[in-house]
Write an enzyme that holds these catalytic residues in place. Structure first.
Site, PDB file in Angstrom:
ATOM      1  N   HIS A  77      36.793  35.082  42.349  1.00 43.75           N
ATOM      2  CA  HIS A  77      35.956  36.331  43.143  1.00 43.75           C
ATOM      3  C   HIS A  77      35.388  37.794  42.326  1.00 43.75           C
ATOM      4  CE1 HIS A  77      37.980  40.425  45.801  1.00 43.75           C
ATOM      5  NE2 HIS A  77      36.726  40.447  44.652  1.00 43.75           N
ATOM      6  N   GLU A  78      35.596  37.599  41.082  1.00 41.29           N
ATOM      7  CA  GLU A  78      34.255  38.262  40.206  1.00 41.29           C
ATOM      8  C   GLU A  78      33.555  37.257  39.933  1.00 41.29           C
ATOM      9  OE1 GLU A  78      35.408  41.971  39.769  1.00 41.29           O
ATOM     10  OE2 GLU A  78      37.167  41.572  40.298  1.00 41.29           O
ATOM     11  N   HIS A  81      30.798  38.204  42.805  1.00 40.64           N
ATOM     12  CA  HIS A  81      30.392  39.794  42.687  1.00 40.64           C
ATOM     13  C   HIS A  81      29.409  39.584  41.717  1.00 40.64           C
ATOM     14  CE1 HIS A  81      32.953  42.113  44.809  1.00 40.64           C
ATOM     15  NE2 HIS A  81      34.119  42.085  44.372  1.00 40.64           N
TER      16      HIS A  81
HETATM   17 ZN    ZN Z   1      36.187  42.743  44.324  1.00 40.99          ZN
END
Ligand code: ZN
Length: 399
Positions: A77-78, A81
């Protein structure tokens, strides 16, 4: 879980796991809390209930793999980003996994609402994609009539699952929940950043958009705290405390995120030379420490002293350097013996931009950093100088 600009409230400590796509990945020690909670609650709780027939080591091994895959899901998830931020020209030096999830430290604010939107939304989308992958494998691994069996006898149906199918059946909804939680429109959660991007795009005013999104973030944090209190008094103390702690953390992050933006905005266009102290004294390397302490250090409010020899700065000596020496030795020790040489201390250039200086100096407590131009110390900059400058010039006019 959320992203953060440099100078994070989560201290950059922890174990480095190496680099992925050039981004340093760190485990904050607090991540052990979440690892322990998940591991125990799966091995002794969920997996134990689903599989009463499993030997203890199967339950624990399956729980361990599920926990590791959960951490890998957070990291992915990170990374999503981070990689999108980097594609948009923003450096991402590191990702830290900590007790509430992950933080990708993004070196600068996105320059436009479109970048902010894309960088924020890709995290929850990635978690949804991960949920779908686990759901797909889960569906492939469970018996073809699994849904009918669950409807008829849920306990028997779950008990038949293999360890791998069990992990998939757990991780799919967990990643979906992660996506939904992050989509709550309260800054600094991803959903709050999406909201800020939309408000920013619509109003053209990043500060106003951040204020509104941070307000939603604080409102959500109060809801979490209230829900925590309800749980606490409803006899579920651990869940209650957990919600309260997350609520307090998010509320603080919302407020500090907004303040950081104001400060960065206010420092725009300023350089270190505008902010630094230029009235300071220096000391010669040949003075004894006794002479330095009684003649200079104790006679002045200055806490850090440039050491200058023949007009050239060669080091810095601070009160804490002196404090490390024995008083009996100070008559024979020279400033030169105790100072930190200029090459070994962090310094600032007078032309460094204000926001970058703030990030460098935030880690220094209130010990100043020397401002060095070629071989000369031309000023000293304390963190408090930046806020003093702002309070006298600009901060009252923003917000
Ligand atoms: Zn996030």
């Amino acid at each position: 879980m959320d992203r953060q600009n440099a100078n994070p409230s989560v201290a950059p400590v922890g174990v480095s796991l190496g680099r992925i796509f050039g981004i340093r990945v760190r485990l904050h020690p607090s991540v052990l809390v979440i690892v322990a909670l998940i591991l125990v609650s799966l091995a002794q709780g969920a997996f134990r209930n689903w599989h009463p027939d499993w030997p203890w080591w199967t339950a624990w091994a399956t729980a361990a793999v599920a926990t590791l895959l959960f951490l890998a899901s957070l990291l992915t998830h990170e990374l999503a980003h981070s990689l999108v931020a980097r594609r948009r020209g923003i450096a991402v030096p590191q990702i830290t996994l900590f007790v509430f999830g992950g933080v990708a430290e993004i070196a600068a604010e996105p320059a436009d609402p479109r970048s902010e939107f894309v960088i924020a939304i890709v995290g929850p989308l990635t978690s949804v994609a991960i949920a779908l992958v686990f759901a797909f494998f889960g569906a492939w691994l469970v018996p073809f009539d699994f849904a009918a069996r669950v409807a008829a006898d849920p306990a028997a149906a779950m008990a038949e699952l293999t360890p791998v199918a069990t992990i998939c059946v757990w991780l799919a909804p967990v990643n979906l929940a992660l996506a939904l939680f992050n989509l709550v429109p309260g800054f600094p959660l991803d959903g709050g950043r999406v909201l800020r991007a939309l408000l920013w795009w619509w109003s053209g005013d990043q500060v106003k958009a951040t204020r509104l999104a941070a307000g939603c973030g604080r409102a959500f944090s109060w809801l979490l705290i209230a829900w925590g209190v309800v749980n606490l008094f409803g006899g579920r103390a651990l869940e209650g405390l957990w919600f309260i702690v997350i609520g307090v953390f998010l509320g603080n992050a919302a407020t500090s995120g907004y303040q950081q933006l104001l400060v960065r905005r206010s420092l725009h266009g300023l350089v270190v030379a505008d902010l630094m102290r230029t009235h300071f004294e220096s000391v010669e390397p040949t003075r004894t420490l006794t002479d330095f302490v009684d003649g200079l250090l104790l006679r002045s409010a200055q806490t850090s002293w440039p050491v200058v020899e023949n007009g050239r700065a060669i080091g810095v000596i601070a009160q804490r350097d002196v404090a490390k020496t024995h008083e009996a030795d100070r008559a024979r020790l020279l400033v030169r013996d105790v100072m930190r040489p200029l090459g070994s201390v962090p310094v600032l250039a007078p032309s460094l931009a204000g926001p970058a200086a703030l990030e460098r100096i935030a880690e220094m407590a209130d010990e100043p950093l020397p401002v060095v131009d070629r071989d000369t110390i031309v000023g000293l900059l304390h963190a408090s100088d930046i806020f003093r400058w702002l309070s006298l010039h600009r901060l009252h006019s923003v917000g």
